[in-house]
Design a protein around this motif. Structure first.
Motif, PDB file in Angstrom:
ATOM      1  N   GLY A 400       1.171  -1.072   0.047  1.00 63.36           N
ATOM      2  CA  GLY A 400      -0.141   0.188   0.393  1.00 63.36           C
ATOM      3  C   GLY A 400       1.054   0.968  -0.157  1.00 63.36           C
ATOM      4  N   ARG A 401       2.116   1.300   0.810  1.00 65.83           N
ATOM      5  CA  ARG A 401       3.165   2.429   0.984  1.00 65.83           C
ATOM      6  C   ARG A 401       3.306   2.554  -0.830  1.00 65.83           C
ATOM      7  NH1 ARG A 401       6.706   1.722   5.872  1.00 65.83           N
ATOM      8  NH2 ARG A 401       7.717   3.941   4.554  1.00 65.83           N
ATOM      9  N   ILE A 402       3.691   1.614  -1.170  1.00 68.61           N
ATOM     10  CA  ILE A 402       4.532   1.996  -2.350  1.00 68.61           C
ATOM     11  C   ILE A 402       3.558   2.710  -3.693  1.00 68.61           C
ATOM     12  CG2 ILE A 402       5.192   0.305  -4.364  1.00 68.61           C
ATOM     13  CD1 ILE A 402       6.567  -1.180  -2.659  1.00 68.61           C
ATOM     14  N   CYS A 403       2.528   1.795  -4.060  1.00 71.62           N
ATOM     15  CA  CYS A 403       1.280   2.832  -4.375  1.00 71.62           C
ATOM     16  C   CYS A 403       0.782   3.524  -3.724  1.00 71.62           C
ATOM     17  CB  CYS A 403      -0.150   1.541  -4.184  1.00 71.62           C
ATOM     18  SG  CYS A 403      -0.420   0.211  -5.261  1.00 71.62           S
ATOM     19  N   GLN A 404       0.759   3.970  -3.240  1.00 68.06           N
ATOM     20  CA  GLN A 404       0.662   5.343  -2.863  1.00 68.06           C
ATOM     21  C   GLN A 404       1.648   6.812  -2.890  1.00 68.06           C
ATOM     22  OE1 GLN A 404       0.073   6.316   0.732  1.00 68.06           O
ATOM     23  NE2 GLN A 404      -2.209   4.923   1.064  1.00 68.06           N
ATOM     24  N   LEU A 405       3.226   6.361  -3.190  1.00 64.85           N
ATOM     25  CA  LEU A 405       4.262   6.856  -3.636  1.00 64.85           C
ATOM     26  C   LEU A 405       4.614   6.955  -4.915  1.00 64.85           C
ATOM     27  CD1 LEU A 405       7.340   5.386  -1.555  1.00 64.85           C
ATOM     28  CD2 LEU A 405       5.842   7.781  -1.068  1.00 64.85           C
ATOM     29  N   LEU A 406       3.698   5.957  -5.548  1.00 65.77           N
ATOM     30  CA  LEU A 406       3.830   6.069  -6.604  1.00 65.77           C
ATOM     31  C   LEU A 406       2.638   6.510  -7.784  1.00 65.77           C
ATOM     32  CD1 LEU A 406       4.473   1.852  -8.113  1.00 65.77           C
ATOM     33  CD2 LEU A 406       5.738   3.747  -9.126  1.00 65.77           C
ATOM     34  N   ALA A 407       1.685   6.148  -7.356  1.00 65.48           N
ATOM     35  CA  ALA A 407       0.193   7.784  -7.098  1.00 65.48           C
ATOM     36  C   ALA A 407       0.900   9.167  -6.705  1.00 65.48           C
ATOM     37  CB  ALA A 407      -0.551   7.193  -6.393  1.00 65.48           C
ATOM     38  N   LYS A 408       1.877   9.206  -5.848  1.00 64.06           N
ATOM     39  CA  LYS A 408       2.515  10.336  -5.866  1.00 64.06           C
ATOM     40  C   LYS A 408       3.488  11.369  -6.656  1.00 64.06           C
ATOM     41  CE  LYS A 408       0.621  10.722  -0.466  1.00 64.06           C
ATOM     42  NZ  LYS A 408       1.105  10.980   0.286  1.00 64.06           N
TER      43      LYS A 408
END
Length: 1275
Positions: A400-408
């Motif tokens: 989940g943290r990786i997805c959030q970083l990619l989305a940002k």
């Protein structure tokens, strides 16, 4: 010069021809043409056209060279065109025979316009002629349209319209003749050349705000013509569509114009627009609402056109041929639900497509992510501080943290965290399945793509190559585009369908609302409105609107209208609705006709059946009913075709109705009818038997035979099978408690008296048989009681009820038989004997008796004989029918015992039957009636059963007609029933009192205020009944005017009157009947003087309100000024002061300049008295000045006006107060009456009688009532 001479000769001959001479005033005028030819040597009418054609040919030549500088002089053009205008001024130019002359003038002027620059002069001349010659509007319109089309002079239309538009609206409001000419010109011009006029419409808009309604009508009509002929269809450009919408908006706005002619014209224009189907569908609801709103318009013409517009909407509606709310509501709800489901599916599909968006986002971020990853792989020393993974974090949380970083778009941190996760979660998905053979960059990209897009994303690598061994996921979004387009189209279609159904449902609701309003206009005084209402209901019924059935039934009573147009409209309506049904064969059409007529009979009242019978009678007389209909009715009645019991009964009923028009329909099949309904069978169908009796009764005339009929009435012998079967059915059903037996035996007794020879014998035997059965039943009861000490045996209640009801019917029919059939037969035989004696008398004997001859010439012999026969019948009724020797007399003690002991005989049905029978017995004899009146009125007032009170109200009403002098002292008790707590009793009392008052059978005293109270009754039917009563009473001279003071006094009485708001509602309706100026002035004076005798503030307010509701004039104002001292001291009350201020504002509206000074004086006095009040001495002086003449006026009356105790106007007696009636001589004193009288001023309000059973209160002194007819049964 020749041209000049020719034109002057033309003008001279035209002047001579247009002046009527003495020779033209002969009777026929047939030789006028020859006379003209003899006078002039030629026929001028025939010579005009060739001269005009010659001048036209002259102007078409190139004549410029006849003048210097090749410029034609203006005087020459004016000379030629002037003769044309002179010809147009002749009113005969509009005649059909002068059409060639009109055309020649038009073409001559057209040449002048095109070749000689005559436009400016022509425009001015046309404007002048339109102002002064009303007949020229259609002629000039035809000319202008030809110039604009054939000669290409379109600009002249704009010039003329500009001149009209520049006319001052205030001037046109004064110049009605010119306004009428301009209006006619514009209206007809718009009909001929709407496209050319369209560009000039903006010039005319100022006239829409002018005072002249004819100009407004003309501009609105021009707009409508442009919508009809130019601005319609789906191909309109945006500008044309906006113009059309503006025109329609203007038309709708003027549907609320202040002038009724404009409102009516707007509705007519919309009717044409709807009929030609050019009204946009989006405006349907708005225009329908406009039409429904105009149904409540005060103008009859507007209401009529509103009905026509709604009928046009119905005939041209785009929705359905059946406009039933119930039928449309079901499909509408179904389609709305379907639309909601489709929208939900579309939203779910949109959500599904939104799930593909991460893949698209991944594709968008992939290039930048690659470059960032390559940079980190090449230069690991520049790597940022790695993202830390806490010990408590799981692999899912890290994902989940990786997805959030990619989305940002924080790609470096995401790659760093992914590296750390690969080292930390070696056994967790997706960090463990990394192919070591692939490049590190590819491994990272696949891992990040799987985390960002989901597990399915691993099927393709970052370069788009397919991973071996895995299936390819195709682009679902691209494949579903055609399906999505189809789904969108279906959704749009569904939305359109729902909108269509909603519009149809709203339209049907508006039509249903209109039906409720239009049905109230069914009985308007205007014939044309009633005809439009009838035609509207015919159309609504054909469109299947359920509420239309009530309107179709409601128009039935109009068959009795005195207006031939209304009566014929009702016949045509039922002819369209019922005589032309659809069907493949004559039998199918007959079946449909019978079924439709039978539906009208369902739950139909007696009045409805009588109206339908009259209509069918008219159809039968005109042979409009096919033989197949009568044949099918007989088949259903005889059960040759399968049908239900109700259908069989309705068939017999319809046959009876048809027999009124052609008695042979039933007369030739009498035995068949007897077999149908009167045969011995079980169970007995008394409803069918009753209908059979009513059908048989129509074969003879029930009315009293006239003197002109010489043949004996139709009668059957006593031994006829019909009477045998009737006797059997009545006596056999007597002992059975069937509720249908009572109406059947009433019809059977009536039929026996109508058709039988010696009916009294049959009915006496019938009564004896039924009484015998009752005695046998009583004996059975007594024999079944073994113990002699038991109570007296009791007869079943229904047997006693049957016996008394049968006795009452026989008594009433015996009376009718004596006064109609027997009296008519005696008169017929006397006339025949006189004729026979006159034929056999010797001629010498005829000349001998001069006195006898004179009596015969004066008609005294017949009148004396009529009186003798009437005395004979009256003597039989008085002395024999209720004598102890007759059968009917045996039932009197039993009847009186039941009526005198309501506690012992408490059954409701028994009490109702006994009270009705007592009323019928009282109709026979004045002596018996006089002895039982106290009992009747005691039951009428004290009975706890509303049915008994209602029955007795009808019975006492009949007695008031038969024995008016006997019932007159009891009249207050009849009025008292108007306030009965039971609505059925109030309705019956209202009907009875309406008939008695309008037929002058009872005195109209102050008690008529009880009828006024019914105007605010909570039951709409009773309120309508009271309104109709006062409408009819207003047609009887000054009746309402004479009663108003008594009504005001009684209703404003705080003890026995009504509340203040209901009082105002009542008086607003009643004061509307005061339309004569003299009545108005007299009433103003009376009401002002009554302020002195008023005792409460409520009475002050009521009197002030009544004065404010009157249509006041200048003379009324002077009356108020003369009597100002009567109400000046009451102006301190705000309500009284407000009422008089309303009077001032009403007077100012139509006040003349010379009357404004009096109004100002009146207002100043009002304000002065309101603010400071009158000084005490001034009041005394004013009262003293006015009291002397008042005392002189009141001195001639029976009671002094200043006495509070004598103020009968505001003292309403208690309704049941027991007082002794004063002698007749003390009640009234005859004084000279004024020409216009008030009942309250001329008569003292007599004390009401109580219906208590005390002998000393029985009225002894009766008041004779003058009757319209001299031949009235004596009491």
């Amino acid at each position: 010069m020749n041209c000049y001479a020719l034109i002057r000769l033309l003008e001279s001959f035209e002047t001579m021809a247009s002046q009527p001479g003495l020779m033209d005033l002969d009777v026929g005028g047939k030789n006028k043409k020859s006379r003209n030819k003899a006078a002039h040597g030629f026929d001028w009418e025939e010579e005009k056209q060739p001269i005009l054609q010659l001048l036209t040919q002259l102007l078409q030549l190139d004549i410029r060279h006849l003048w210097n500088h090749s410029v034609i002089e203006e005087e020459f053009v004016s000379l030629v065109t002037g003769c044309c205008y002179r010809l147009l001024e002749n009113p005969t130019i509009t005649y059909q025979k002068n059409r060639p002359t009109r055309e020649a003038v038009t073409h001559l002027l057209g040449v002048a316009l095109t070749r000689y620059n005559h436009m400016l002069s022509a425009t001015v001349k046309i404007i002048q002629m339109l102002q002064h010659f009303e007949h020229l509007a259609p002629v000039l319109v035809a000319a202008v349209s030809i110039w604009a089309t054939d000669y290409g002079m379109k600009s002249i239309v704009g010039e003329i319209v500009r001149e009209i538009g520049q006319k001052c609206p205030q001037e046109l409001s004064r110049d009605t003749s010119g306004a009428k000419g301009f209006a006619s010109f514009l209206t007809e011009l718009a009909e001929r050349v709407p496209a050319i006029l369209l560009s000039s419409m903006c010039i005319l808009l100022d006239h829409l705000d002018g005072e002249n309604y004819m100009m407004r009508n003309a501009v609105l009509a021009a707009m409508a013509e442009m919508v009809l002929q130019v601005l319609h269809g789906d191909h309109l450009e945006e500008a044309a569509r906006e113009t059309r919408d503006q025109f329609l908006d203007t038309l709708q706005a003027h549907g609320h114009d202040v002038n009724s002619f404009v409102r009516s014209r707007v509705l007519q224009l919309f009717t044409r627009i709807v009929q030609q189907k050019v009204l946009p569908l989006t405006r349907f609801q708005a225009v329908v609402s406009l039409a429904v709103g105009r149904l409540a318009d005060k103008s009859v013409l507007v209401c009529k056109n509103a009905i026509q517009l709604l009928a046009s909407f119905l005939a041209n509606n785009p929705f359905s041929c059946k406009l039933s709310d119930a039928d449309l509501a079901g499909p509408l709800q179904k389609e709305i639900q379907k639309l909601q489901e489709m929208r939900a599916q579309r939203q779910s599909a949109a959500a599904a497509s939104a799930a593909v968006e991460p893949e698209e986002e991944w594709e968008a971020m992939l290039p930048e992510l690659k470059s960032t990853l390559q940079q980190l792989l090449k230069f690991p020393q520049e790597e940022e501080v790695p993202e830390e993974i806490t010990a408590a974090e799981t692999s899912e949380e890290v994902k989940g943290r990786i997805c959030q970083l990619l989305a940002k778009a924080r790609y470096k941190q995401a790659i760093t965290l992914a590296r750390a996760a690969i080292g930390r979660f070696t056994e967790s998905e997706p960090f463990r399945h990394l192919d070591p053979e692939k490049l590190e960059e590819t491994r990272f990209l696949n891992l990040l793509g799987m985390i960002f897009k989901g597990p399915a994303a691993s099927t393709q690598d970052c370069n788009g190559s397919v991973i071996p061994g895995q299936t390819v996921v195709t682009d679902t979004h691209s494949l579903s585009e055609p399906e999505e387009a189809r789904g969108s189209d279906e959704l749009v279609k569904q939305e359109m369908l729902v909108q269509y159904l909603q519009d149809a449902h709203s339209f049907s609701q508006k039509i249903a609302e209109a039906i409720g309003i239009i049905s109230k206009m069914m009985y308007e005084n205007t014939t044309t409105v009633v005809q439009e209402v009838i035609e509207f209901f015919v159309m609504v019924f054909q469109f299947g609107v359920p509420q239309a059935v009530f309107g179709v039934r409601q128009m039935l009573p109009l068959i009795w209208s005195k207006e031939p147009g209304v009566r014929e409209a009702v016949l045509n309506a039922y002819r369209q609705l019922y005589l032309s049904p659809k069907g493949d064969s004559a039998r199918a059409r007959a079946q449909a006709l019978i079924q439709n007529l039978s539906l009208l009979l369902v739950d139909a009242s007696v009045g409805t059946i009588q109206c339908l019978e009259e209509i069918l009678c008219e159809f039968v007389k005109k042979d409009e009913l096919k033989p197949a209909v009568i044949q099918l009715l007989w088949e259903q009645a005889t059960e040759k075709v399968p049908c239900s019991a109700l259908e069989r009964c309705s068939s017999v009923m319809l046959l009876g109705m048809l027999a009124r028009g052609k008695p042979e329909i039933v007369g030739s099949n009498l035995d068949t009818l007897i077999s149908i309904g009167l045969d011995r069978k079980s169970p007995r169908d008394y409803r069918l038997a009753q209908q059979v009796c009513q059908a048989i009764a129509n074969i003879s005339d029930r009315r009293k035979p006239s003197l002109g009929k010489r043949h004996p009435p139709f009668r059957l012998s006593q031994e006829h099978r019909l009477f045998e079967r009737l006797w059997d059915l009545v006596t056999a059903g007597f002992a059975h408690p069937d509720p249908l037996w009572i109406p059947f035996k009433e019809t059977a007794v009536s039929l026996i008296y109508q058709l039988a020879e010696g009916p009294e014998v049959i009915c006496a035997q019938m009564l004896q048989s039924c009484a015998k059965q009752a005695l046998e039943k009583l004996e059975e009861k007594s024999s079944s009681q073994d113990d002699p000490g038991q109570t007296v045996p009791v007869l079943p209640t229904f047997l006693l009820m049957h016996l008394l009801s049968l006795a009452g019917d026989v008594a009433l029919q015996q009376l009718v038989h004596l006064e109609q059939a027997v009296s008519g037969e005696l008169c017929r035989r006397r006339v025949l004997q006189e004729e026979q004696a006159h034929k056999t008398k010797d001629p010498k004997e005829k000349n001998s008796g001069s006195e006898t001859t004179m009596e015969e010439e004066l008609g005294l012999t017949g009148a004396t004989a009529d009186d003798t026969e009437a005395e004979l019948i009256r003597g039989i009724c008085e002395l024999e029918l209720l004598d102890g020797k007759q059968v009917l007399a045996a039932f009197v003690p039993l009847l009186l015992k039941v009526c005198n002991n309501p506690g012992l005989y408490s059954n409701a049905d028994l009490c109702a039957a006994a009270s009705l029978a007592l009323g019928k017995f009282c109709m026979i004899s004045a002596t018996f009636c006089d002895s039982q009146l106290r009992l009747l009125f005691t039951m009428l007032e004290k009975s706890s059963l509303s049915t008994v009170r209602s029955n007795l109200m009808v019975a006492t009403g009949d007695l008031a007609i038969r024995f008016p002098n006997l019932v007159d002292p009891w009249t207050p008790h009849l009025y008292a029933r108007l306030r009965d707590p039971a609505k059925q009793v109030r309705k019956t009392a209202g009907l009875v009192m309406t008939h008695l008052i309008l037929k002058d059978m009872v005195k109209v005293k102050g008690q008529v205020s009880e009828m006024a109270v019914l105007l605010i009754d909570p039951e709409p039917q009773i309120a309508v009944l009271a309104r109709n009563f006062f409408n009819e009473l207003s047609h009887k001279g000054n009746a309402v005017y004479n009663l108003l003071p008594d009504i005001i006094s009684r209703l404003s009485d705080p003890e026995a009157g009504v509340e203040e708001e209901p009082f105002r509602t009542i008086m607003k309706q009643l004061l509307a009947y005061i339309t004569k100026d003299k009545q108005n002035e007299s009433l103003v004076e009376k009401l002002c003087q009554r302020f002195r005798t008023a005792r409460t503030e409520r009475q002050y307010r009521d009197l002030a309100y009544c004065v404010s509701q009157l249509p006041l004039t200048e003379r009324s104002l002077h009356k108020m000024l003369d009597n100002f001292s009567c109400f000046g001291d009451k102006l301190s009350d705000e309500s009284v002061f407000g009422a008089f201020l309303a009077i001032v504002s009403k007077l100012r509206r139509g006040a003349k300049p010379e009357g404004k000074a009096a109004i100002e004086e009146f207002e100043q006095k009002l304000r002065a008295c309101h603010t400071r009040g009158l000084d005490g001495t001034e009041v005394l002086e004013c009262c003293g000045q006015k009291a002397a003449p008042a005392e002189k006026r009141t001195g001639s009356r029976r009671q002094p006006a200043a006495s509070v105790d004598s103020d009968s106007d505001f003292l309403t007696p208690q309704p049941r107060r027991t007082t002794r009636r004063l002698p007749h001589t003390q009640q009234r004193t005859s004084k000279k009456r004024p020409k216009i009288i008030f009942s309250s001023d001329e008569e003292s309000s007599g004390e009401e009688l109580s219906a208590e059973m005390t002998e000393d209160e029985t009225p002894r002194k009766t008041t004779p009532i003058r009757r319209a007819s001299a031949r009235r049964p004596r009491s």
